[in-house]
Design a protein around this motif. Structure first.
Motif, mmCIF file in Angstrom:
data_model
loop_
_atom_site.group_PDB
_atom_site.id
_atom_site.type_symbol
_atom_site.label_atom_id
_atom_site.label_comp_id
_atom_site.label_asym_id
_atom_site.label_seq_id
_atom_site.Cartn_x
_atom_site.Cartn_y
_atom_site.Cartn_z
ATOM 1 N N THR A 12 -9.793 -20.350 4.833
ATOM 2 C CA THR A 12 -8.788 -19.718 5.334
ATOM 3 C C THR A 12 -8.243 -18.323 4.265
ATOM 4 N N ALA A 13 -8.077 -18.782 3.190
ATOM 5 C CA ALA A 13 -7.584 -17.810 1.976
ATOM 6 C C ALA A 13 -8.852 -16.689 1.994
ATOM 7 N N LEU A 14 -10.124 -17.351 1.776
ATOM 8 C CA LEU A 14 -11.383 -16.329 1.575
ATOM 9 C C LEU A 14 -11.505 -15.474 2.815
ATOM 10 N N GLY A 15 -11.047 -15.802 4.192
ATOM 11 C CA GLY A 15 -11.088 -15.011 5.239
ATOM 12 C C GLY A 15 -9.776 -14.065 5.255
ATOM 13 N N GLY A 16 -8.783 -14.506 4.720
ATOM 14 C CA GLY A 16 -7.630 -13.543 4.550
ATOM 15 C C GLY A 16 -7.621 -12.316 3.447
ATOM 16 N N LEU A 17 -8.680 -12.834 2.571
ATOM 17 C CA LEU A 17 -8.910 -11.927 1.296
ATOM 18 C C LEU A 17 -9.998 -10.843 1.907
ATOM 19 N N VAL A 18 -10.857 -11.183 2.893
ATOM 20 C CA VAL A 18 -11.480 -10.281 3.611
ATOM 21 C C VAL A 18 -10.785 -9.199 4.340
ATOM 22 N N LEU A 19 -9.948 -9.823 5.076
ATOM 23 C CA LEU A 19 -8.908 -8.860 5.838
ATOM 24 C C LEU A 19 -8.229 -8.011 4.928
ATOM 25 N N LEU A 20 -7.586 -8.572 3.941
ATOM 26 C CA LEU A 20 -6.757 -7.602 3.132
ATOM 27 C C LEU A 20 -7.509 -6.568 2.477
ATOM 28 N N ALA A 21 -8.777 -6.933 1.902
ATOM 29 C CA ALA A 21 -9.418 -5.946 1.211
ATOM 30 C C ALA A 21 -9.959 -4.801 2.202
ATOM 31 N N ARG A 22 -10.181 -5.051 3.556
ATOM 32 C CA ARG A 22 -10.877 -4.249 4.537
ATOM 33 C C ARG A 22 -9.492 -2.977 4.956
ATOM 34 N N TRP A 23 -8.478 -3.982 5.114
ATOM 35 C CA TRP A 23 -7.205 -3.148 5.177
ATOM 36 C C TRP A 23 -6.937 -2.116 4.311
ATOM 37 N N ILE A 24 -6.804 -2.578 2.901
ATOM 38 C CA ILE A 24 -6.737 -1.624 1.996
ATOM 39 C C ILE A 24 -7.477 -0.649 2.007
ATOM 40 N N LEU A 29 -2.701 1.103 2.543
ATOM 41 C CA LEU A 29 -1.606 1.601 1.382
ATOM 42 C C LEU A 29 -1.398 2.926 1.338
ATOM 43 N N ARG A 30 -2.081 3.817 2.252
ATOM 44 C CA ARG A 30 -1.859 5.227 1.937
ATOM 45 C C ARG A 30 -0.783 5.852 2.770
ATOM 46 N N PRO A 31 -0.225 6.874 2.183
ATOM 47 C CA PRO A 31 1.146 7.383 2.840
ATOM 48 C C PRO A 31 0.524 7.796 4.452
ATOM 49 N N ALA A 32 1.524 7.613 5.406
ATOM 50 C CA ALA A 32 1.307 7.984 6.547
ATOM 51 C C ALA A 32 0.630 9.465 6.813
ATOM 52 N N GLN A 33 1.036 10.403 5.926
ATOM 53 C CA GLN A 33 0.666 11.720 6.090
ATOM 54 C C GLN A 33 -0.820 12.169 5.510
ATOM 55 N N GLN A 34 -1.380 10.991 4.916
ATOM 56 C CA GLN A 34 -2.939 11.221 4.642
ATOM 57 C C GLN A 34 -3.976 10.389 5.534
ATOM 58 N N ALA A 35 -3.145 9.505 6.361
ATOM 59 C CA ALA A 35 -3.875 8.482 7.372
ATOM 60 C C ALA A 35 -3.433 8.552 8.343
ATOM 61 N N ALA A 36 -3.885 7.805 9.364
ATOM 62 C CA ALA A 36 -3.171 7.207 10.574
ATOM 63 C C ALA A 36 -2.255 6.226 9.939
ATOM 64 N N PRO A 37 -1.115 6.174 10.553
ATOM 65 C CA PRO A 37 -0.019 5.196 10.080
ATOM 66 C C PRO A 37 -0.560 3.700 10.581
ATOM 67 N N THR A 38 -0.172 2.773 9.543
ATOM 68 C CA THR A 38 -0.483 1.524 9.876
ATOM 69 C C THR A 38 0.688 0.873 10.504
ATOM 70 N N ARG A 39 0.211 -0.174 11.457
ATOM 71 C CA ARG A 39 1.193 -0.793 12.327
ATOM 72 C C ARG A 39 1.783 -2.134 11.405
ATOM 73 N N LEU A 40 1.070 -2.148 10.392
ATOM 74 C CA LEU A 40 1.181 -3.601 9.599
ATOM 75 C C LEU A 40 2.075 -3.349 8.125
ATOM 76 N N PRO A 41 3.326 -3.573 8.281
ATOM 77 C CA PRO A 41 3.965 -3.332 7.082
ATOM 78 C C PRO A 41 3.519 -3.849 5.900
ATOM 79 N N ALA A 42 3.403 -3.253 4.702
ATOM 80 C CA ALA A 42 3.046 -3.907 3.633
ATOM 81 C C ALA A 42 3.683 -5.095 3.162
ATOM 82 N N PRO A 43 5.076 -5.107 3.083
ATOM 83 C CA PRO A 43 5.815 -6.277 2.737
ATOM 84 C C PRO A 43 5.403 -7.379 3.649
ATOM 85 N N VAL A 44 5.147 -7.410 4.779
ATOM 86 C CA VAL A 44 4.650 -8.368 5.704
ATOM 87 C C VAL A 44 3.184 -8.847 5.344
ATOM 88 N N VAL A 45 2.393 -7.970 4.996
ATOM 89 C CA VAL A 45 1.064 -8.078 4.668
ATOM 90 C C VAL A 45 1.138 -9.060 3.363
#
Length: 139
Positions: A12-24, A29-45
């Motif tokens: 499960t952790a390996l799959g989570g690392l894949v998702l985290l790496a892909r999301w980043i 983690l980019r500011p909303a002005q530089q990319a489409a804003p994420t709906r996943l809050p970084a503190p929750v992730v």
């Protein structure tokens, strides 16, 4: 049961690392002005990630020390991880169902099979840890 929970947790952790790496990598983690804003809050992730990692460490210590309180601590951490995971899933689902495009948020690019496997294996891990903490099936 204990080792099955460990294996499920690691996969499960390996799959989570894949998702985290892909999301980043897609701009999570980019500011909303530089990319489409994420709906996943970084503190929750990162809370989801850090609590899961802490629980895994506690589970490994439990396996070495065989102290029931550590199994229950791991279970409690997993409950918190699952709640954060449900929150992330609930925020990801509408993005996944939306239309793709240049301005799609980073989580739009998460592979559905990995998201599904991560969730199913996470739930499996939670049940296995609970059963182990209850002493079902022995060590």
């Amino acid at each position: 049961m204990d080792i099955a929970a460990l294996v499920a947790w690691i996969v499960t952790a390996l799959g989570g690392l894949v998702l985290l790496a892909r999301w980043i990598a897609r701009g999570g983690l980019r500011p909303a002005q530089q990319a489409a804003p994420t709906r996943l809050p970084a503190p929750v992730v990162f809370g989801h990630f850090l609590l899961a990692a802490a629980g895994l460490v506690v589970w490994i210590v439990y396996l070495a020390a065989d102290k029931g309180a550590l199994a229950w601590t791991s279970f409690g951490l997993l409950v918190a991880v699952a709640l954060l995971g449900f929150t992330l899933f609930g925020r990801w689902l509408p993005v996944h169902q939306g239309t793709a495009g240049e301005t799609a948020p980073p989580e739009r690019h998460l592979p559905v099979p990995v998201v599904a496997a991560h969730g199913v294996l996470g739930a499996t891990t939670l049940v296995l840890v609970l059963l182990a903490a209850l002493g079902v099936g022995g060590s």
